[in-house]
Scaffold this motif. Structure first.
Motif, PDB file in Angstrom:
ATOM      1  N   GLU A  72     -40.724  34.054   8.125  1.00  0.00           N
ATOM      2  CA  GLU A  72     -40.130  34.707   6.077  1.00  0.00           C
ATOM      3  C   GLU A  72     -38.781  35.103   6.190  1.00  0.00           C
ATOM      4  O   GLU A  72     -37.817  34.634   5.177  1.00  0.00           O
ATOM      5  N   ARG A  73     -37.993  35.544   6.938  1.00  0.00           N
ATOM      6  CA  ARG A  73     -36.216  35.888   7.122  1.00  0.00           C
ATOM      7  C   ARG A  73     -35.552  34.450   6.406  1.00  0.00           C
ATOM      8  O   ARG A  73     -34.818  34.331   5.645  1.00  0.00           O
ATOM      9  N   ASP A  74     -36.567  33.504   7.435  1.00  0.00           N
ATOM     10  CA  ASP A  74     -35.584  32.106   7.000  1.00  0.00           C
ATOM     11  C   ASP A  74     -35.633  31.128   5.755  1.00  0.00           C
ATOM     12  O   ASP A  74     -34.933  30.921   5.089  1.00  0.00           O
ATOM     13  N   ASP A 147     -31.171  39.002  12.007  1.00  0.00           N
ATOM     14  CA  ASP A 147     -31.722  40.167  11.075  1.00  0.00           C
ATOM     15  C   ASP A 147     -29.998  40.316  10.247  1.00  0.00           C
ATOM     16  O   ASP A 147     -30.522  41.105   9.103  1.00  0.00           O
ATOM     17  N   ASP A 148     -29.057  40.163  10.435  1.00  0.00           N
ATOM     18  CA  ASP A 148     -27.818  40.545  10.058  1.00  0.00           C
ATOM     19  C   ASP A 148     -27.168  39.408   8.816  1.00  0.00           C
ATOM     20  O   ASP A 148     -26.489  39.950   8.070  1.00  0.00           O
ATOM     21  N   THR A 149     -27.348  38.422   9.644  1.00  0.00           N
ATOM     22  CA  THR A 149     -26.351  37.325   8.978  1.00  0.00           C
ATOM     23  C   THR A 149     -26.888  36.251   9.313  1.00  0.00           C
ATOM     24  O   THR A 149     -27.482  35.831  10.363  1.00  0.00           O
ATOM     25  N   ALA A 150     -26.607  35.252   8.051  1.00  0.00           N
ATOM     26  CA  ALA A 150     -27.026  34.251   8.437  1.00  0.00           C
ATOM     27  C   ALA A 150     -26.079  32.911   8.012  1.00  0.00           C
ATOM     28  O   ALA A 150     -24.946  33.012   7.462  1.00  0.00           O
ATOM     29  N   ALA A 177     -22.274  28.660   3.317  1.00  0.00           N
ATOM     30  CA  ALA A 177     -22.729  29.192   3.281  1.00  0.00           C
ATOM     31  C   ALA A 177     -22.891  31.083   4.418  1.00  0.00           C
ATOM     32  O   ALA A 177     -23.692  29.867   5.409  1.00  0.00           O
ATOM     33  N   THR A 178     -22.282  32.020   3.922  1.00  0.00           N
ATOM     34  CA  THR A 178     -23.053  32.586   5.363  1.00  0.00           C
ATOM     35  C   THR A 178     -23.009  33.806   3.948  1.00  0.00           C
ATOM     36  O   THR A 178     -23.058  33.934   2.935  1.00  0.00           O
ATOM     37  N   LEU A 179     -24.564  34.708   4.061  1.00  0.00           N
ATOM     38  CA  LEU A 179     -25.147  34.740   3.886  1.00  0.00           C
ATOM     39  C   LEU A 179     -24.957  36.311   5.201  1.00  0.00           C
ATOM     40  O   LEU A 179     -25.429  36.485   5.976  1.00  0.00           O
ATOM     41  N   ASN A 180     -25.338  37.654   4.320  1.00  0.00           N
ATOM     42  CA  ASN A 180     -25.564  38.923   4.459  1.00  0.00           C
ATOM     43  C   ASN A 180     -26.420  39.722   4.343  1.00  0.00           C
ATOM     44  O   ASN A 180     -26.926  39.403   2.824  1.00  0.00           O
ATOM     45  N   ASN A 184     -32.183  45.696   2.308  1.00  0.00           N
ATOM     46  CA  ASN A 184     -33.055  44.332   2.376  1.00  0.00           C
ATOM     47  C   ASN A 184     -32.732  43.505   1.113  1.00  0.00           C
ATOM     48  O   ASN A 184     -33.715  42.731   0.502  1.00  0.00           O
ATOM     49  N   GLN A 185     -31.594  43.169   1.038  1.00  0.00           N
ATOM     50  CA  GLN A 185     -31.912  41.230   0.679  1.00  0.00           C
ATOM     51  C   GLN A 185     -30.517  40.502   1.164  1.00  0.00           C
ATOM     52  O   GLN A 185     -29.750  41.140   1.196  1.00  0.00           O
ATOM     53  N   TRP A 186     -30.824  39.337   1.315  1.00  0.00           N
ATOM     54  CA  TRP A 186     -29.474  38.894   1.388  1.00  0.00           C
ATOM     55  C   TRP A 186     -28.359  38.341  -0.053  1.00  0.00           C
ATOM     56  O   TRP A 186     -29.087  37.991  -1.143  1.00  0.00           O
ATOM     57  N   LEU A 187     -27.197  38.045   0.624  1.00  0.00           N
ATOM     58  CA  LEU A 187     -26.352  38.618  -0.382  1.00  0.00           C
ATOM     59  C   LEU A 187     -25.531  37.417   0.185  1.00  0.00           C
ATOM     60  O   LEU A 187     -24.958  37.593   1.759  1.00  0.00           O
ATOM     61  N   VAL A 188     -24.512  36.491  -0.447  1.00  0.00           N
ATOM     62  CA  VAL A 188     -23.726  35.585   0.132  1.00  0.00           C
ATOM     63  C   VAL A 188     -22.261  35.909  -0.004  1.00  0.00           C
ATOM     64  O   VAL A 188     -21.833  36.343  -0.564  1.00  0.00           O
TER      65      VAL A 188
END
Length: 195
Positions: A72-74, A147-150, A177-180, A184-188
Motif C-alpha cells: 500500500e505504501r509503495d 514509512d518516512d521517506t522514499a 524524486a525524493t518523497l517524505n 499521512n500523505q506523501w509529498l515530493v
C-alpha cells in the motif's frame, strides 16, 4: 535345631508383602510403571507441537500484514510521484498559476522552497513563450522506501510547444524524486534530472 526367643518373629514384626493391584483397582503413583508415563510424554509433545504451530502462524500473519502495508505504501509513493512529475512537464501558459499551484500542493521541504521562490517568474516565462507542454511518466520504480521517506526513479516524456517550436518538440527525461511522508500523505521533497 532350637529357635531362640529373640529369633522369633510375630505377625506384627513380619515384613509386609506387597502384591500387585488387582486389574480392577486403579493404579496409584507407587504402582505406575513405564507404560503409564507414555500418555504424559505424548501430551507434552503434543503441547510443544501446538506451541510451535501457533508461533509459526503468528509470525506468518505478521509478515503478511507487513507485506500488505509495504505494498500500500509503495502504491501511494508511486502514485504521488507519477502525479507530480507529470504535472511538472504538463504546463500551459494560459493556466500557468493553477498548474504551479497543483505542483506546490504536493511539494515539501527544499523542493517547495525552491518552487515557491521561482513560481512567479516561471509563470511569466510560460506566458511570454506561449508554452504548451504535455507529458507523462512512462515508467517509475522505487529505489528505496520506508514509512518516512522514499526515493523513486522515473522515465518521463513530454511534447513541448512554444513560440519558437509551434509544432512541438518531444523531450525525454530521467528524474529522481525524493518523497517524505508528512501528515499521512506523501509529498515530493526534491526532484533531480539524472543522466
Amino acid at each position: 535345631m532350637a529357635i531362640a526367643s529373640d529369633q522369633m518373629t510375630t505377625a506384627e514384626d513380619a515384613p509386609e508383602l506387597t502384591t500387585p493391584p488387582a486389574p480392577h483397582e486403579p493404579l496409584t503413583p507407587d504402582s505406575e510403571g513405564p507404560r503409564s508415563r507414555r500418555p504424559a510424554y505424548f501430551l507434552l509433545g503434543l503441547t510443544l507441537v501446538l506451541c510451535v504451530l501457533v508461533t509459526a502462524c503468528a509470525v506468518l500473519g505478521v509478515r503478511i500484514q507487513d507485506g500488505r502495508h509495504e505494498a500500500e505504501r509503495d502504491a501511494q509513493v508511486l502514485d504521488t510521484t507519477r502525479t507530480v512529475l507529470a504535472q511538472l512537464v504538463s504546463l500551459h501558459h494560459n493556466s500557468a498559476q493553477q498548474d504551479l499551484d497543483r505542483i506546490a500542493a504536493n511539494a515539501t521541504g527544499q523542493f517547495r522552497d525552491q518552487f515557491d521562490s521561482v513560481a512567479d517568474s516561471f509563470a511569466q516565462v510560460l506566458g511570454n513563450g506561449q508554452v504548451e507542454s504535455t507529458g507523462e511518466v512512462k515508467a517509475a520504480g522505487i529505489v528505496d522506501a520506508n514509512d518516512d521517506t522514499a526515493t523513486v526513479l522515473a522515465a518521463v516524456t513530454s511534447l513541448v510547444k512554444n513560440s519558437e517550436a509551434p509544432e512541438g518538440q518531444p523531450r525525454v527525461y530521467r528524474m529522481k524524486a525524493t518523497l517524505n511522508h508528512i501528515d499521512n500523505q506523501w509529498l515530493v521533497a526534491s526532484v533531480e534530472f539524472v543522466a
